[in-house]
Design a protein around this motif. Structure first.
Motif, mmCIF file in Angstrom:
data_model
loop_
_atom_site.group_PDB
_atom_site.id
_atom_site.type_symbol
_atom_site.label_atom_id
_atom_site.label_comp_id
_atom_site.label_asym_id
_atom_site.label_seq_id
_atom_site.Cartn_x
_atom_site.Cartn_y
_atom_site.Cartn_z
ATOM 1 N N LEU A 284 0.825 -1.201 0.000
ATOM 2 C CA LEU A 284 0.000 0.000 0.000
ATOM 3 C C LEU A 284 0.865 1.258 0.000
ATOM 4 O O LEU A 284 0.576 2.236 -0.706
ATOM 5 N N GLU A 285 1.940 1.231 0.772
ATOM 6 C CA GLU A 285 2.836 2.376 0.827
ATOM 7 C C GLU A 285 3.530 2.600 -0.517
ATOM 8 O O GLU A 285 3.647 3.737 -0.989
ATOM 9 N N ARG A 286 3.966 1.517 -1.169
ATOM 10 C CA ARG A 286 4.602 1.658 -2.482
ATOM 11 C C ARG A 286 3.618 2.212 -3.505
ATOM 12 O O ARG A 286 3.990 3.031 -4.355
ATOM 13 N N ARG A 287 2.387 1.771 -3.429
ATOM 14 C CA ARG A 287 1.378 2.262 -4.389
ATOM 15 C C ARG A 287 1.129 3.752 -4.195
ATOM 16 O O ARG A 287 1.023 4.505 -5.172
ATOM 17 N N VAL A 288 1.029 4.189 -2.942
ATOM 18 C CA VAL A 288 0.805 5.611 -2.675
ATOM 19 C C VAL A 288 1.985 6.442 -3.170
ATOM 20 O O VAL A 288 1.807 7.503 -3.790
ATOM 21 N N LEU A 289 3.206 5.971 -2.924
ATOM 22 C CA LEU A 289 4.383 6.711 -3.364
ATOM 23 C C LEU A 289 4.478 6.752 -4.874
ATOM 24 O O LEU A 289 4.877 7.766 -5.462
ATOM 25 N N ARG A 290 4.112 5.643 -5.535
ATOM 26 C CA ARG A 290 4.173 5.633 -7.004
ATOM 27 C C ARG A 290 3.166 6.599 -7.610
ATOM 28 O O ARG A 290 3.470 7.275 -8.598
ATOM 29 N N THR A 291 1.965 6.656 -7.048
ATOM 30 C CA THR A 291 0.960 7.567 -7.604
ATOM 31 C C THR A 291 1.356 9.025 -7.441
ATOM 32 O O THR A 291 0.866 9.888 -8.184
ATOM 33 N N ARG A 292 2.253 9.311 -6.490
ATOM 34 C CA ARG A 292 2.735 10.681 -6.297
ATOM 35 C C ARG A 292 4.083 10.926 -6.966
ATOM 36 O O ARG A 292 4.693 11.982 -6.767
ATOM 37 N N GLY A 293 4.567 9.952 -7.719
ATOM 38 C CA GLY A 293 5.836 10.121 -8.413
ATOM 39 C C GLY A 293 7.043 10.099 -7.501
ATOM 40 O O GLY A 293 8.117 10.562 -7.881
ATOM 41 N N LEU A 294 6.871 9.537 -6.287
ATOM 42 C CA LEU A 294 7.975 9.501 -5.328
ATOM 43 C C LEU A 294 8.730 8.185 -5.339
ATOM 44 O O LEU A 294 9.726 8.048 -4.633
ATOM 45 N N ALA A 295 8.256 7.216 -6.104
ATOM 46 C CA ALA A 295 8.927 5.928 -6.200
ATOM 47 C C ALA A 295 8.628 5.351 -7.572
ATOM 48 O O ALA A 295 7.570 5.595 -8.156
#
Length: 297
Positions: A284-295
Motif C-alpha cells: 500500500l505504501e509503495r502504491r501511494v508513493l508511485r501515484t505521487r511520483g515519489l517511487a
C-alpha cells in the motif's frame, strides 16, 4: 532596424517551443516499470533470508560452544521440533489465527474510531487544544499499563482484549492523520472550496487523499500498537475461556519451563508482525508513493 532584430531574437521559433513542451511532458510523466523478478529476489528476498541464516548460524555456534545451559538456550532443532509438533497436532494455525483475528478486528475498530477523531482534532482548534496533548500522552503510554484496568472493568474476556487494543492504537492512528493533514498545502484546501468541496466532501476528496502518506504512517504504527497491546493482554489476562492465542501459548510455555516453546512463541509473534507489514502495508505504501511520483518500484 536594431529593434527589429532584438524582437526577432526574443521570439522563440517553432523548434524551441516544441523542445520546451517535450521537456515539460518528460517532467510530468512518471515512468512506472514493473520490477524484474530477479531484481526482487536480489533486493527484497535475499537480504532478509541472509540475515535469518546468519542468526541461525550464530545461534548454533553458541549452542555448540555451551555458553549457557541447554534449558536457557536450546538448540534450533528443539524449536523446530516444537513447531512441527504443533503442526502435527493441528493446533498451530488455530493458535495463530486466534490472535490474528483479534488483532485485525481490534485494528479495524481502532481505524473506525481514530480516523474521525484525527479529522476532528486536525480541523477544530478548540478540540486540538483540548485533546492533542492527551492523544500524545496516550501514545507514549505503554499498552500493558491498560491491561489491569481493562480486566477490572470488563473481566478476563475478549472485550478486555479489544479495549486494550483500542486504547493503544487509536491515539497512533489519530496522531498520524493529524500529522498528515498539517502537511497539506493550504492551496489544496482553497482549490477544493472553489469547486464546492467543503465539510465532509472536502475531508473525503481533499484532506484524506492529500494527507495519505502521513495517515498511512499512522496506520502502520497503529497496527504495531494493536499487535503489541494484544500480546500484552494475552500474556497477562490468560484464561481457557479465551482460547489459546500466541500470548497465552507463550505464557503457558514459560509456566512449563519449556524454553523451545517460549522461543517458538516469540518467533511466531515476530513472524505475524512482519507478515502483516509485508502483505498489507508495504504494498500500500509503495502504491501511494508511485501515484505521487515519489517511487518507481
Amino acid at each position: 532596424m536594431a529593434s527589429t532584430d532584438t524582437t526577432a531574437k526574443a521570439k522563440p521559433d517553432g523548434h524551441d517551443l516544441a523542445g520546451l513542451e517535450a521537456g515539460l511532458d518528460a517532467l510530468d510523466a512518471v515512468q512506472v516499470k514493473r520490477t524484474p523478478f530477479t531484481q526482487v529476489l536480489l533486493h527484497k528476498v535475499l537480504p532478509p533470508v541472509s540475515a535469518v541464516v546468519l542468526v541461525l548460524a550464530v545461534w548454533k555456534i553458541l549452542v555448540l560452544a555451551e555458553v549457557t545451559d541447554d534449558y536457557k538456550l536450546p538448540d534450533p532443532s528443539a524449536v523446530w521440533h516444537s513447531l512441527t509438533e504443533l503442526w502435527v497436532q493441528g493446533t498451530l494455525l488455530d493458535i495463530v489465527w486466534t490472535s490474528v483475528s483479534r488483532g485485525l478486528l481490534g485494528f479495524a475498530a481502532a481505524l473506525a474510531l481514530g480516523t474521525p477523531l484525527g479529522l476532528l482534532v486536525a480541523r477544530v482548534r478548540f478540540v486540538r487544544a483540548a485533546l492533542g496533548p492527551i492523544l500524545s500522552g496516550l501514545q507514549s503510554l505503554p499498552s500493558v499499563a491498560w491491561v489491569p484496568a481493562a480486566v477490572i472493568w470488563l473481566g478476563i474476556t475478549d472485550s478486555a482484549m479489544y479495549a486494550v487494543i483500542l486504547l493503544g492504537a487509536v491515539p497512533s492512528i489519530a496522531n498520524g492523520l493529524v500529522s498528515g493533514i498539517d502537511q497539506v498545502p493550504p492551496l489544496y484546501l482553497r482549490a477544493g472550496r472553489t469547486i464546492g468541496a467543503t465539510g465532509a466532501r472536502g475531508a473525503w476528496h481533499i484532506l484524506l487523499p492529500a494527507a495519505l502518506p502521513g495517515y498511512l504512517a499512522g496506520l502502520k504504527q497503529g497496527w504495531a500498537f494493536s499487535w503489541r497491546s494484544l500480546m500484552a493482554a494475552e500474556l497477562i489476562a490468560s484464561s481457557p475461556d479465551l482460547g489459546l492465542g500466541l500470548g497465552q501459548f507463550l505464557e503457558n510455555s514459560r509456566t512449563d519451563s519449556d524454553m523451545p516453546g517460549v522461543l517458538l512463541g516469540i518467533f511466531l509473534i515476530l513472524f505475524v508482525g512482519i507478515a502483516i507489514d509485508l502483505i498489507v502495508f508495504s504494498p500500500l505504501e509503495r502504491r501511494v508513493l508511485r501515484t505521487r511520483g515519489l517511487a518507481t518500484r
